[in-house]
Design a protein around this motif. Structure first.
Motif, PDB file in Angstrom:
ATOM      1  N   ASP A 130       2.498   2.983  -1.348  1.00 44.81           N
ATOM      2  CA  ASP A 130       1.473   4.008  -1.155  1.00 44.81           C
ATOM      3  C   ASP A 130       1.834   5.296  -1.889  1.00 44.81           C
ATOM      4  O   ASP A 130       0.981   5.941  -2.511  1.00 44.81           O
ATOM      5  CB  ASP A 130       1.219   4.283   0.331  1.00 44.81           C
ATOM      6  CG  ASP A 130       2.482   4.675   1.102  1.00 44.81           C
ATOM      7  OD1 ASP A 130       3.604   4.447   0.592  1.00 44.81           O
ATOM      8  OD2 ASP A 130       2.347   5.204   2.215  1.00 44.81           O
TER       9      ASP A 130
ATOM     10  N   THR B 233       1.611   4.714  -5.759  1.00 52.24           N
ATOM     11  CA  THR B 233       0.213   4.708  -6.187  1.00 52.24           C
ATOM     12  C   THR B 233      -0.320   6.126  -6.346  1.00 52.24           C
ATOM     13  O   THR B 233      -1.043   6.423  -7.306  1.00 52.24           O
ATOM     14  CB  THR B 233      -0.653   3.926  -5.177  1.00 52.24           C
ATOM     15  OG1 THR B 233      -0.189   2.579  -5.117  1.00 52.24           O
ATOM     16  CG2 THR B 233      -2.116   3.939  -5.569  1.00 52.24           C
ATOM     17  N   LEU B 234       0.034   7.009  -5.441  1.00 51.55           N
ATOM     18  CA  LEU B 234      -0.426   8.395  -5.534  1.00 51.55           C
ATOM     19  C   LEU B 234       0.207   9.131  -6.706  1.00 51.55           C
ATOM     20  O   LEU B 234      -0.411  10.040  -7.274  1.00 51.55           O
ATOM     21  CB  LEU B 234      -0.112   9.143  -4.233  1.00 51.55           C
ATOM     22  CG  LEU B 234      -0.985   8.808  -3.031  1.00 51.55           C
ATOM     23  CD1 LEU B 234      -0.373   9.373  -1.759  1.00 51.55           C
ATOM     24  CD2 LEU B 234      -2.396   9.349  -3.229  1.00 51.55           C
TER      25      LEU B 234
ATOM     26  N   GLY C 262      -3.770   7.496  -9.356  1.00 55.19           N
ATOM     27  CA  GLY C 262      -3.564   8.230  -8.119  1.00 55.19           C
ATOM     28  C   GLY C 262      -4.090   9.648  -8.200  1.00 55.19           C
ATOM     29  O   GLY C 262      -5.209   9.890  -8.650  1.00 55.19           O
TER      30      GLY C 262
END
Length: 198
Positions: free
Chosen positions: A69, A72-73, A78
């Motif tokens: 997570d 991805t950001l 992202g």
């Protein structure tokens, strides 16, 4: 005309603005915070870093070397992609050329956020995508803050508010005292210390 970003406005706006004053101010604050929050996410890349959410689950596969997570950001697709698509849409609406995308992702995040803030007056009053922009940035910063918030604060916020409430989703991280606007009464917070596991 009513604000295109929230449902809190019960009366029409005084002008033909796309965003109410509160939503404009909130968007400006979130855009100001995102470059610093992008940097802070690096401390949360390693699985288990700054996390202690509950019981350990049985793992049947080798864990990823980084938290998916957070990765991805911090990569293409992202934060940087969300931020860069809005200056492009804004400049297209104004008949300007496409914005330049150069440098590291960190630099691109800063450039895109700064460009949106510099044009916030026009965005709030003229840009037809202002409501969607404000909502997307609100959701993005809520996701980032949920990662940056200390586990104890996340648990307390979850216990204090039902899932339908936005209060817990937008709770500021402990490290946000460095990011608050001038004039804030927030106390400085010492950096998190980590225990070394042997």
């Amino acid at each position: 005309m009513r604000c295109t970003a929230c449902s809190a406005c019960t009366a029409p706006l005084d002008t033909a603005a796309q965003l109410c004053t509160a939503c404009t101010r909130g968007l400006d604050t979130r855009l100001a915070e995102l470059p610093s929050q992008y940097l802070l996410l690096a401390d949360h890349l390693r699985p288990g870093a700054a996390r202690s959410d509950g019981p350990v689950d049985l793992v049947r596969e080798a864990p990823l070397p980084v938290r998916e997570d957070v990765l991805t950001l911090r990569t293409e697709g992202g934060i940087v992609s969300v931020l860069e698509e809005w200056p492009a849409a804004m400049q297209d609406a104004r008949g300007w050329g496409s914005p330049v995308r150069a440098g590291s992702i960190e630099r691109r995040v800063l450039t895109a956020a700064r460009g949106l803030r510099l044009n916030l007056g026009w965005i709030a009053t003229e840009f037809t995508g202002a409501g969607a922009l404000a909502q997307e940035i609100r959701h993005l910063t809520a996701e980032v803050r949920s990662i940056l918030a200390p586990p104890a604060k996340r648990a307390a916020a979850s216990a204090a508010a039902p899932l339908s409430s936005t209060t817990a989703r937008y709770a500021a991280p402990r490290s946000a005292s460095r990011l608050t606007p001038s004039g804030s009464s927030a106390e400085p917070v010492a950096p998190n210390t980590r225990r070394r596991v042997g």
